[in-house]
Design an enzyme around this catalytic site. Structure first.
Site, PDB file in Angstrom:
ATOM      1  N   ASP A  24       0.845  -1.205   0.000  1.00 42.48           N
ATOM      2  CA  ASP A  24       0.000   0.000   0.000  1.00 42.48           C
ATOM      3  C   ASP A  24       0.878   1.251   0.000  1.00 42.48           C
ATOM      4  O   ASP A  24       1.700   1.436   0.910  1.00 42.48           O
ATOM      5  CB  ASP A  24      -0.900   0.024   1.245  1.00 42.48           C
ATOM      6  CG  ASP A  24      -2.000  -1.026   1.201  1.00 42.48           C
ATOM      7  OD1 ASP A  24      -2.132  -1.733   0.177  1.00 42.48           O
ATOM      8  OD2 ASP A  24      -2.741  -1.132   2.204  1.00 42.48           O
ATOM      9  N   ALA A  53      -4.087 -10.586   2.750  1.00 43.41           N
ATOM     10  CA  ALA A  53      -2.956 -10.518   3.675  1.00 43.41           C
ATOM     11  C   ALA A  53      -3.360  -9.809   4.972  1.00 43.41           C
ATOM     12  O   ALA A  53      -2.976 -10.237   6.065  1.00 43.41           O
ATOM     13  CB  ALA A  53      -1.800  -9.785   3.007  1.00 43.41           C
ATOM     14  N   ALA A 260      -8.777  -0.934   5.866  1.00 45.92           N
ATOM     15  CA  ALA A 260      -8.647  -2.300   6.405  1.00 45.92           C
ATOM     16  C   ALA A 260      -9.449  -2.542   7.684  1.00 45.92           C
ATOM     17  O   ALA A 260      -9.315  -3.602   8.289  1.00 45.92           O
ATOM     18  CB  ALA A 260      -7.175  -2.676   6.623  1.00 45.92           C
ATOM     19  N   GLY A 262     -12.562  -3.080   7.738  1.00 42.70           N
ATOM     20  CA  GLY A 262     -13.419  -4.203   7.345  1.00 42.70           C
ATOM     21  C   GLY A 262     -12.651  -5.517   7.383  1.00 42.70           C
ATOM     22  O   GLY A 262     -13.216  -6.573   7.707  1.00 42.70           O
ATOM     23  N   SER A 301      -2.342  -1.523  11.458  1.00 45.54           N
ATOM     24  CA  SER A 301      -3.464  -1.251  12.375  1.00 45.54           C
ATOM     25  C   SER A 301      -4.217  -2.509  12.803  1.00 45.54           C
ATOM     26  O   SER A 301      -5.167  -2.428  13.581  1.00 45.54           O
ATOM     27  CB  SER A 301      -4.451  -0.279  11.714  1.00 45.54           C
ATOM     28  OG  SER A 301      -5.190  -0.946  10.699  1.00 45.54           O
TER      29      SER A 301
HETATM   30  O1  RIB Z   1      -9.070  -3.489   2.613  1.00 44.80           O
HETATM   31  C1  RIB Z   1      -7.974  -2.624   2.530  1.00 44.80           C
HETATM   32  C2  RIB Z   1      -7.044  -3.079   1.459  1.00 44.80           C
HETATM   33  O2  RIB Z   1      -7.663  -2.926   0.196  1.00 44.80           O
HETATM   34  C3  RIB Z   1      -5.763  -2.296   1.364  1.00 44.80           C
HETATM   35  O3  RIB Z   1      -4.760  -2.784   2.210  1.00 44.80           O
HETATM   36  C4  RIB Z   1      -5.420  -2.344  -0.111  1.00 44.80           C
HETATM   37  O4  RIB Z   1      -4.277  -3.078  -0.390  1.00 44.80           O
HETATM   38  C5  RIB Z   1      -6.657  -2.934  -0.794  1.00 44.80           C
HETATM   39  O5  RIB Z   1      -6.478  -4.225  -1.148  1.00 44.80           O
END
Ligand code: RIB
Length: 320
Positions: A24, A53, A260, A262, A301
């Site tokens: 990211d 991941a 992230a 969610g 996080s």
């Molecule tokens: O859900 C968040 C993720 O969505 C991010 O980490 C980004 O890589 C996308 O895949």
């Protein structure tokens, strides 16, 4: 309340996560840019991400046994990601490094209210093919939960779910990012968890009122999934199956970065699924999601079990 968390620490669930891994690249911005606009950003960071991941890391941090099937590029970032999974205690023998391909990358803007917008370049994630899933069927054996998302090729997601059901796993699908799901795939899903945008994309209804939640969940149940959890952001979450519904409100927090959140929520759901009352499972997932909003970055996080436990303890009083 929540005594089951200690039991799960002793006998952790075995989870197979199949999904994406991204690097990211995140710009903090005063607000999200509009079309054609050139904005000055506040800072730039590079962190580990990718829905699959993130969920694998979150599960490992809250104490599950995790194996990850994924594909990273045969590049610098691919090596970094694979080493990071190992550091997090995730089994990685089915994480491929695809020679000549770049690793998945997400370009993310995060504004001062913690809201984001994301562009994903799939790279190696789209080189994980249905035949790879068939080749990896031995990794399904002995697992309890199968967790996947929609950031891989749809045909890979589909074959993975069929194999998971064939091997007796409980299948959980995080419905992000918004992608079509073929009608024949729904019956292989035990639990689907879309956020508000994904719900609107799949169902065609914006989930605003309780009546909307019911209609959206009903639509997905009719398609053949066995249970639905709508992730409603600050409003909490809503569960429904054929016989019951449960709504759990969200917590009042000051979000730093909702990226992230969610993923942390779905990881919490997968960890606790079937181990406690529905209310407690949903509270656990809500807490994991809330904690992820309170720190910057996707994987940085993802909360640890002790953080979730102390968060739950801090709200316990208001629940009793
Ligand atoms: O859900 C968040 C993720 O969505 C991010 O980490 C980004 O890589 C996308 O895949």
């Amino acid at each position: 309340m929540f005594e089951w968390v200690n039991t799960l620490r002793r006998v952790p669930p075995n989870v197979l996560v199949v999904g994406s891994a991204n690097t990211d690249i995140v710009a903090k911005v005063p607000r999200l840019p509009t079309e054609g606009e050139s904005l000055r950003g506040n800072s730039l960071s590079i962190v580990f991400g990718g829905k699959g991941a993130n969920q694998a890391v979150a599960l490992a941090r809250i104490g599950a046994r995790v194996e990850f099937i994924s594909a990273v590029g045969g590049d610098y970032y691919g090596r970094l990601m694979k080493n990071n999974f190992k550091r997090e205690g995730i089994l990685t023998s089915a994480v491929r490094m695809v020679r000549g391909e770049t690793s998945g990358t997400a370009l993310i803007f995060v504004d001062e209210g913690g809201r984001n917008s994301i562009v994903v370049i799939p790279g190696a994630n789209h080189r994980l093919l249905p035949e790879d899933m068939v080749r990896d069927e031995n990794h399904f054996v002995g697992k309890d939960i199968y967790l996947t998302q929609l950031e891989l090729l749809p045909e890979t997601v589909e074959v993975g779910l069929v194999l998971a059901k064939k091997n007796g796993l409980v299948t959980i699908v995080d419905a992000g990012p918004p992608r079509n799901i073929s009608d024949k795939v729904f019956p292989y899903i035990d639990l689907i968890s879309p956020n508000e945008t994904e719900t609107e994309f799949l169902v065609g209804i914006k989930p605003i009122t309780k009546k909307d939640y019911r209609r959206c969940a009903g639509f997905l149940l009719k398609k053949g999934v066995r249970a639905v959890v709508l992730k409603l952001g600050a409003k909490g979450c809503y569960y429904a199956d054929d016989t019951q519904e449960v709504y759990v409100p969200g917590f009042k927090i000051k979000p730093v970065d909702t990226t992230a959140a969610g993923d942390a929520f779905t990881a919490g759901l997968a960890f606790a699924w079937g181990k406690a009352s529905l209310e407690e499972v949903l509270l656990f997932a809500n807490s994991a999601g809330a904690l992820a909003c309170m720190k910057f970055g996707a994987q940085p996080s993802m909360p640890y079990l002790d953080e979730v436990k102390s968060f739950l303890n801090s709200i316990r009083k208001s629940l009793e």
